[in-house]
Enzyme design. Structure first.
Site, PDB file in Angstrom:
ATOM      1  CD  GLU A 236      -2.063  -1.905   2.250  1.00  0.00           C
ATOM      2  OE1 GLU A 236      -1.265  -1.783   3.196  1.00  0.00           O
ATOM      3  OE2 GLU A 236      -2.830  -2.882   2.126  1.00  0.00           O
TER       4      GLU A 236
ATOM      5  CE1 TYR B  86       7.702   0.504  -3.310  1.00  0.00           C
ATOM      6  CE2 TYR B  86       5.759   1.885  -3.240  1.00  0.00           C
ATOM      7  CZ  TYR B  86       6.845   1.328  -2.617  1.00  0.00           C
ATOM      8  OH  TYR B  86       7.077   1.589  -1.289  1.00  0.00           O
TER       9      TYR B  86
HETATM   10  C1  LIG Z   1      10.434   6.316  -1.264  1.00  0.00           C
HETATM   11  C2  LIG Z   1      11.904   6.232  -0.822  1.00  0.00           C
HETATM   12  C3  LIG Z   1      12.100   4.926  -0.039  1.00  0.00           C
HETATM   13  C4  LIG Z   1      12.800   6.244  -2.057  1.00  0.00           C
HETATM   14  O1  LIG Z   1      14.140   6.073  -1.623  1.00  0.00           O
HETATM   15  P1  LIG Z   1      15.380   6.535  -2.527  1.00  0.00           P
HETATM   16  O2  LIG Z   1      16.573   5.749  -2.115  1.00  0.00           O
HETATM   17  O3  LIG Z   1      15.490   8.005  -2.491  1.00  0.00           O
HETATM   18  O4  LIG Z   1      14.888   6.071  -3.976  1.00  0.00           O
HETATM   19  P2  LIG Z   1      15.819   5.783  -5.223  1.00  0.00           P
HETATM   20  O5  LIG Z   1      16.990   6.711  -5.226  1.00  0.00           O
HETATM   21  O6  LIG Z   1      16.106   4.313  -5.270  1.00  0.00           O
HETATM   22  O7  LIG Z   1      14.898   6.222  -6.405  1.00  0.00           O
HETATM   23  C5  LIG Z   1      13.757   5.539  -6.761  1.00  0.00           C
HETATM   24  C6  LIG Z   1      13.039   6.363  -7.789  1.00  0.00           C
HETATM   25  O8  LIG Z   1      12.488   7.523  -7.180  1.00  0.00           O
HETATM   26  C7  LIG Z   1      13.022   8.713  -7.803  1.00  0.00           C
HETATM   27  N1  LIG Z   1      13.298   9.682  -6.791  1.00  0.00           N
HETATM   28  C8  LIG Z   1      13.951   9.497  -5.623  1.00  0.00           C
HETATM   29  N2  LIG Z   1      13.979  10.649  -4.946  1.00  0.00           N
HETATM   30  C9  LIG Z   1      13.350  11.555  -5.711  1.00  0.00           C
HETATM   31  C10 LIG Z   1      13.036  12.923  -5.550  1.00  0.00           C
HETATM   32  N3  LIG Z   1      13.395  13.600  -4.446  1.00  0.00           N
HETATM   33  N4  LIG Z   1      12.339  13.543  -6.520  1.00  0.00           N
HETATM   34  C11 LIG Z   1      11.964  12.882  -7.612  1.00  0.00           C
HETATM   35  N5  LIG Z   1      12.204  11.581  -7.832  1.00  0.00           N
HETATM   36  C12 LIG Z   1      12.902  10.931  -6.893  1.00  0.00           C
HETATM   37  C13 LIG Z   1      14.280   8.294  -8.456  1.00  0.00           C
HETATM   38  O9  LIG Z   1      14.552   9.165  -9.512  1.00  0.00           O
HETATM   39  C14 LIG Z   1      13.970   6.893  -8.865  1.00  0.00           C
HETATM   40  O10 LIG Z   1      13.236   6.855 -10.048  1.00  0.00           O
HETATM   41  P3  LIG Z   1      13.975   6.587 -11.426  1.00  0.00           P
HETATM   42  O11 LIG Z   1      14.821   5.367 -11.253  1.00  0.00           O
HETATM   43  O12 LIG Z   1      12.861   6.371 -12.352  1.00  0.00           O
HETATM   44  O13 LIG Z   1      14.791   7.791 -11.682  1.00  0.00           O
HETATM   45  C15 LIG Z   1      12.300   7.450   0.055  1.00  0.00           C
HETATM   46  O14 LIG Z   1      11.929   8.625  -0.612  1.00  0.00           O
HETATM   47  C16 LIG Z   1      11.688   7.431   1.445  1.00  0.00           C
HETATM   48  O15 LIG Z   1      12.239   6.849   2.371  1.00  0.00           O
HETATM   49  N6  LIG Z   1      10.520   8.075   1.581  1.00  0.00           N
HETATM   50  C17 LIG Z   1       9.820   8.115   2.876  1.00  0.00           C
HETATM   51  C18 LIG Z   1       9.233   6.763   3.197  1.00  0.00           C
HETATM   52  C19 LIG Z   1       8.285   6.294   2.113  1.00  0.00           C
HETATM   53  O16 LIG Z   1       7.532   7.057   1.535  1.00  0.00           O
HETATM   54  N7  LIG Z   1       8.313   4.966   1.852  1.00  0.00           N
HETATM   55  C20 LIG Z   1       7.422   4.335   0.898  1.00  0.00           C
HETATM   56  C21 LIG Z   1       6.199   3.891   1.599  1.00  0.00           C
HETATM   57  S1  LIG Z   1       5.054   3.090   0.506  1.00  0.00           S
END
Ligand SMILES: CC(C)(COP(=O)(O)OP(=O)(O)OC[C@H]1O[C@@H](n2cnc3c(N)ncnc32)[C@H](O)[C@@H]1OP(=O)(O)O)[C@@H](O)C(=O)NCCC(=O)NCCS
Length: 176
Positions: free
Chosen positions: A113, A125
């Site tokens: 979710e 995802y």
């Molecule tokens: C969601 C989360 C886990 C992503 O972690 P991350 O290590 O920054 O993600 P990644 O670097 O592996 O990037 C994954 C994708 O998101 C994009 N992305 C990451 N940060 C971004 C930002 N600030 N703005 C835009 N896109 C972003 C990346 O570009 C990548 O997409 P792409 O491969 O198509 O370019 C992180 O933002 C987080 O911890 N968020 C808070 C908790 C959360 O929301 N968890 C998910 C619950 S369902």
């Protein structure tokens, strides 16, 4: 940019860092006891951390993922990266390890979710073939935000090969 991290199973000694990441990442963090329960008591829970090892000093936990194995389903219960280390493909590396581990234990589908407004997570995802299959209206109690239910099906050997060959890198997911 991709930062090199080691993905390894979570240990009890990681809990302080894990909870710090959880608290900085979610408006409704898990209670302190939840990770301990998952590690000690839940045989169907897989937990990993992403760790970086600076040239000097101790290794730092920068990301976490929790997966519940429910029959042939891998439910991504939590994934988070420390705010100081985001957008360096750490979540991608965590998700790949978790999906690999779940497939090796027999998972055929993965579900999760995600908040309807959480575009960054949804983009992550979609890159791994998750699709929106439903919506839980006003699911999150803190702000009454809807949850989208996302599922990746067909997680067998072909999906593993697709992961191993890095084909998930090829195309950016389409916006919708
Ligand atoms: C969601 C989360 C886990 C992503 O972690 P991350 O290590 O920054 O993600 P990644 O670097 O592996 O990037 C994954 C994708 O998101 C994009 N992305 C990451 N940060 C971004 C930002 N600030 N703005 C835009 N896109 C972003 C990346 O570009 C990548 O997409 P792409 O491969 O198509 O370019 C992180 O933002 C987080 O911890 N968020 C808070 C908790 C959360 O929301 N968890 C998910 C619950 S369902």
């Amino acid at each position: 940019m991709t930062i090199r991290v080691a993905i390894r199973p979570m240990q009890l000694s990681d809990l302080a860092q894990v909870q710090a990441i959880d608290r900085r990442s979610f408006s409704m963090p898990w209670p302190a006891s939840a990770y301990e329960y998952e590690l000690n008591e839940n045989p169907y829970s897989l937990l990993w951390v992403a760790e970086i090892s600076p040239e000097e000093g101790e290794a730092i936990v920068v990301g976490i993922i929790v997966v519940w194995l429910i029959l042939d389903e891998a439910h991504i219960a939590s994934i988070a990266v420390h705010p100081d280390y985001r957008a360096q493909r750490i979540a991608q590396q965590l998700l790949i390890s978790a999906l690999r581990g779940a497939i090796q234990k027999g998972s055929q589908i993965a579900t999760l979710e995600v908040r309807a407004q959480n575009q960054i997570a949804q983009r992550l995802y979609k890159r791994f073939m998750f699709e929106v299959i439903g919506r839980r209206v006003r699911y999150y109690r803190d702000n009454n935000e809807d949850a989208l239910i996302m599922t990746a099906t067909g997680l067998g050997p072909a999906y593993l090969e697709w992961l191993d060959q890095g084909l998930w890198r090829a195309d950016a997911p389409t916006e919708n």
